[in-house]
Design a protein around this motif. Structure first.
Motif, PDB file in Angstrom:
ATOM      1  N   LEU A  97       6.275   1.185   2.668  1.00  0.00           N
ATOM      2  CA  LEU A  97       5.248   1.226   3.705  1.00  0.00           C
ATOM      3  C   LEU A  97       5.799   0.804   5.065  1.00  0.00           C
ATOM      4  O   LEU A  97       6.792   0.087   5.148  1.00  0.00           O
ATOM      5  CB  LEU A  97       4.070   0.324   3.317  1.00  0.00           C
ATOM      6  N   ASP A  98       5.120   1.256   6.124  1.00  0.00           N
ATOM      7  CA  ASP A  98       5.507   0.873   7.478  1.00  0.00           C
ATOM      8  C   ASP A  98       5.249  -0.613   7.681  1.00  0.00           C
ATOM      9  O   ASP A  98       4.162  -1.112   7.347  1.00  0.00           O
ATOM     10  CB  ASP A  98       4.700   1.671   8.517  1.00  0.00           C
ATOM     11  N   ILE A  99       6.204  -1.317   8.249  1.00  0.00           N
ATOM     12  CA  ILE A  99       6.066  -2.760   8.475  1.00  0.00           C
ATOM     13  C   ILE A  99       4.884  -3.060   9.388  1.00  0.00           C
ATOM     14  O   ILE A  99       4.127  -4.002   9.163  1.00  0.00           O
ATOM     15  CB  ILE A  99       7.371  -3.350   9.065  1.00  0.00           C
ATOM     16  N   LYS A 100       4.690  -2.229  10.409  1.00  0.00           N
ATOM     17  CA  LYS A 100       3.640  -2.481  11.407  1.00  0.00           C
ATOM     18  C   LYS A 100       2.239  -2.492  10.798  1.00  0.00           C
ATOM     19  O   LYS A 100       1.415  -3.347  11.131  1.00  0.00           O
ATOM     20  CB  LYS A 100       3.729  -1.409  12.502  1.00  0.00           C
ATOM     21  N   ASN A 101       1.956  -1.565   9.912  1.00  0.00           N
ATOM     22  CA  ASN A 101       0.601  -1.446   9.330  1.00  0.00           C
ATOM     23  C   ASN A 101       0.609  -1.697   7.820  1.00  0.00           C
ATOM     24  O   ASN A 101      -0.207  -1.140   7.100  1.00  0.00           O
ATOM     25  CB  ASN A 101       0.029  -0.049   9.600  1.00  0.00           C
ATOM     26  N   LYS A 102       1.510  -2.535   7.374  1.00  0.00           N
ATOM     27  CA  LYS A 102       1.723  -2.675   5.928  1.00  0.00           C
ATOM     28  C   LYS A 102       0.465  -3.089   5.170  1.00  0.00           C
ATOM     29  O   LYS A 102       0.134  -2.493   4.141  1.00  0.00           O
ATOM     30  CB  LYS A 102       2.847  -3.676   5.661  1.00  0.00           C
ATOM     31  N   ASN A 103      -0.266  -4.096   5.650  1.00  0.00           N
ATOM     32  CA  ASN A 103      -1.446  -4.571   4.916  1.00  0.00           C
ATOM     33  C   ASN A 103      -2.525  -3.510   4.811  1.00  0.00           C
ATOM     34  O   ASN A 103      -3.113  -3.298   3.746  1.00  0.00           O
ATOM     35  CB  ASN A 103      -2.014  -5.838   5.564  1.00  0.00           C
ATOM     36  N   GLN A 104      -2.799  -2.834   5.935  1.00  0.00           N
ATOM     37  CA  GLN A 104      -3.823  -1.786   5.933  1.00  0.00           C
ATOM     38  C   GLN A 104      -3.399  -0.618   5.047  1.00  0.00           C
ATOM     39  O   GLN A 104      -4.205  -0.103   4.264  1.00  0.00           O
ATOM     40  CB  GLN A 104      -4.065  -1.304   7.363  1.00  0.00           C
ATOM     41  N   GLN A 105      -2.147  -0.211   5.145  1.00  0.00           N
ATOM     42  CA  GLN A 105      -1.645   0.880   4.313  1.00  0.00           C
ATOM     43  C   GLN A 105      -1.680   0.504   2.835  1.00  0.00           C
ATOM     44  O   GLN A 105      -2.007   1.332   1.977  1.00  0.00           O
ATOM     45  CB  GLN A 105      -0.224   1.255   4.720  1.00  0.00           C
ATOM     46  N   PHE A 106      -1.344  -0.747   2.547  1.00  0.00           N
ATOM     47  CA  PHE A 106      -1.290  -1.179   1.150  1.00  0.00           C
ATOM     48  C   PHE A 106      -2.654  -1.091   0.490  1.00  0.00           C
ATOM     49  O   PHE A 106      -2.781  -0.626  -0.643  1.00  0.00           O
ATOM     50  CB  PHE A 106      -0.737  -2.607   1.060  1.00  0.00           C
ATOM     51  N   TYR A 107      -3.690  -1.522   1.198  1.00  0.00           N
ATOM     52  CA  TYR A 107      -5.038  -1.468   0.628  1.00  0.00           C
ATOM     53  C   TYR A 107      -5.470  -0.022   0.403  1.00  0.00           C
ATOM     54  O   TYR A 107      -6.080   0.300  -0.621  1.00  0.00           O
ATOM     55  CB  TYR A 107      -6.036  -2.193   1.520  1.00  0.00           C
ATOM     56  N   LYS A 108      -5.140   0.862   1.335  1.00  0.00           N
ATOM     57  CA  LYS A 108      -5.453   2.289   1.157  1.00  0.00           C
ATOM     58  C   LYS A 108      -4.756   2.826  -0.091  1.00  0.00           C
ATOM     59  O   LYS A 108      -5.318   3.619  -0.849  1.00  0.00           O
ATOM     60  CB  LYS A 108      -5.009   3.090   2.379  1.00  0.00           C
ATOM     61  N   LEU A 109      -3.532   2.374  -0.291  1.00  0.00           N
ATOM     62  CA  LEU A 109      -2.748   2.797  -1.455  1.00  0.00           C
ATOM     63  C   LEU A 109      -3.392   2.316  -2.757  1.00  0.00           C
ATOM     64  O   LEU A 109      -3.471   3.056  -3.745  1.00  0.00           O
ATOM     65  CB  LEU A 109      -1.329   2.245  -1.317  1.00  0.00           C
ATOM     66  N   VAL A 110      -3.863   1.067  -2.751  1.00  0.00           N
ATOM     67  CA  VAL A 110      -4.559   0.518  -3.922  1.00  0.00           C
ATOM     68  C   VAL A 110      -5.783   1.367  -4.247  1.00  0.00           C
ATOM     69  O   VAL A 110      -6.016   1.747  -5.398  1.00  0.00           O
ATOM     70  CB  VAL A 110      -4.965  -0.957  -3.686  1.00  0.00           C
ATOM     71  N   LEU A 111      -6.581   1.691  -3.224  1.00  0.00           N
ATOM     72  CA  LEU A 111      -7.782   2.498  -3.439  1.00  0.00           C
ATOM     73  C   LEU A 111      -7.432   3.890  -3.961  1.00  0.00           C
ATOM     74  O   LEU A 111      -8.133   4.431  -4.823  1.00  0.00           O
ATOM     75  CB  LEU A 111      -8.578   2.619  -2.132  1.00  0.00           C
ATOM     76  N   HIS A 112      -6.360   4.465  -3.433  1.00  0.00           N
ATOM     77  CA  HIS A 112      -5.912   5.795  -3.880  1.00  0.00           C
ATOM     78  C   HIS A 112      -5.618   5.797  -5.378  1.00  0.00           C
ATOM     79  O   HIS A 112      -6.111   6.652  -6.122  1.00  0.00           O
ATOM     80  CB  HIS A 112      -4.667   6.200  -3.091  1.00  0.00           C
ATOM     81  N   GLU A 113      -4.828   4.835  -5.830  1.00  0.00           N
ATOM     82  CA  GLU A 113      -4.449   4.809  -7.250  1.00  0.00           C
ATOM     83  C   GLU A 113      -5.629   4.433  -8.144  1.00  0.00           C
ATOM     84  O   GLU A 113      -5.776   4.964  -9.246  1.00  0.00           O
ATOM     85  CB  GLU A 113      -3.269   3.871  -7.479  1.00  0.00           C
ATOM     86  N   LEU A 114      -6.499   3.540  -7.670  1.00  0.00           N
ATOM     87  CA  LEU A 114      -7.710   3.234  -8.443  1.00  0.00           C
ATOM     88  C   LEU A 114      -8.614   4.460  -8.513  1.00  0.00           C
ATOM     89  O   LEU A 114      -9.303   4.674  -9.517  1.00  0.00           O
ATOM     90  CB  LEU A 114      -8.460   2.051  -7.814  1.00  0.00           C
ATOM     91  N   GLY A 115      -8.610   5.275  -7.447  1.00  0.00           N
ATOM     92  CA  GLY A 115      -9.368   6.528  -7.463  1.00  0.00           C
ATOM     93  C   GLY A 115      -8.879   7.451  -8.562  1.00  0.00           C
ATOM     94  O   GLY A 115      -9.677   8.102  -9.249  1.00  0.00           O
ATOM     95  N   HIS A 116      -7.559   7.505  -8.755  1.00  0.00           N
ATOM     96  CA  HIS A 116      -7.010   8.309  -9.856  1.00  0.00           C
ATOM     97  C   HIS A 116      -7.484   7.780 -11.200  1.00  0.00           C
ATOM     98  O   HIS A 116      -7.877   8.558 -12.080  1.00  0.00           O
ATOM     99  CB  HIS A 116      -5.484   8.290  -9.821  1.00  0.00           C
ATOM    100  N   THR A 117      -7.456   6.458 -11.386  1.00  0.00           N
ATOM    101  CA  THR A 117      -7.870   5.906 -12.685  1.00  0.00           C
ATOM    102  C   THR A 117      -9.340   6.205 -12.964  1.00  0.00           C
ATOM    103  O   THR A 117      -9.749   6.324 -14.116  1.00  0.00           O
ATOM    104  CB  THR A 117      -7.632   4.372 -12.769  1.00  0.00           C
TER     105      THR A 117
END
Length: 201
Positions: free
Chosen positions: A137-157
């Motif tokens: 992930l990009d260092i600048k927006n890491k926290n925001q990107q990380f949460y989006k990533l969590v939601l993406h993978e939970l969406g798959h489950t």
């Protein structure tokens, strides 16, 4: 007039009770989301994910850090196999739960004929486990990107496939990192997740 007032009052109470019952049923139908930090994943970031997920599902628990599964380590590339992590994680939760592993280390899977393809996250649909990593992930927006990533993978489950809407959180990364372009779940994906009990706006 007196009877009319009583009938109206009874109808209002019935509707309110029905709405409350529906709200309770939705909360009860939601799966418990288990957050599992892996390796040296930071507690502060784990707690941030916990508080953010609580906004869409109050049934969430944060576990203590555990080591990566030994068999998941891919020594030639110094990273961990996401499929092996998922296989290990899904055996450690109940039937009404879904677990998300959090990693600072790089993860990979087999994709497009490439045996060891580096990825940001992996989740099977539908499934009981997924794993995400902030390594790419990009260092600048890491926290925001990380949460989006969590939601993406939970969406798959929850059963969602990738989405063609460019601003949707279920967009396919296609080997890149489009997370800053993703704003929220699109109407179709949001509607699907709401039907699964997600408390989305």
């Amino acid at each position: 007039m007196k009877y009319y007032f009583l009938i109206m009052l009874f109808s209002l109470i019935s509707c309110t009770n029905r709405n409350n019952e529906n709200s309770v049923e939705k909360i009860q139908s939601q799966k418990v989301i288990v957050i599992q930090p892996l390796g040296n994943f930071e507690l502060e970031q784990s707690n941030k994910v916990l508080s953010e997920i609580k906004t869409i599902n109050p049934n969430v628990v944060l576990r203590k850090n555990i080591p990566f599964p030994e068999k998941a380590y891919f020594k030639p590339r110094n990273r961990y196999r996401a499929d092996s992590i998922i296989k290990n994680l899904k055996n450690n939760i109940g039937k009404d739960s879904v677990i998300v592993g959090l990693s600072h280390s790089d993860i990979s899977t087999t994709k497009n004929g490439i045996k060891d393809w580096g990825i940001m996250g992996l989740g099977y649909r539908p499934g009981k486990a997924c794993v995400v990593s902030d390594f790419r992930l990009d260092i600048k927006n890491k926290n925001q990107q990380f949460y989006k990533l969590v939601l993406h993978e939970l969406g798959h489950t929850a059963g969602l496939p990738h989405c063609e809407v460019k601003a949707c959180l279920m967009r396919d990364a296609e080997g890149g990192n489009p997370l800053d372009e993703e704003k929220d779940f699109c109407r179709n994906c949001s509607g699907y997740l709401k039907s699964k009990g997600w408390q989305l706006m």
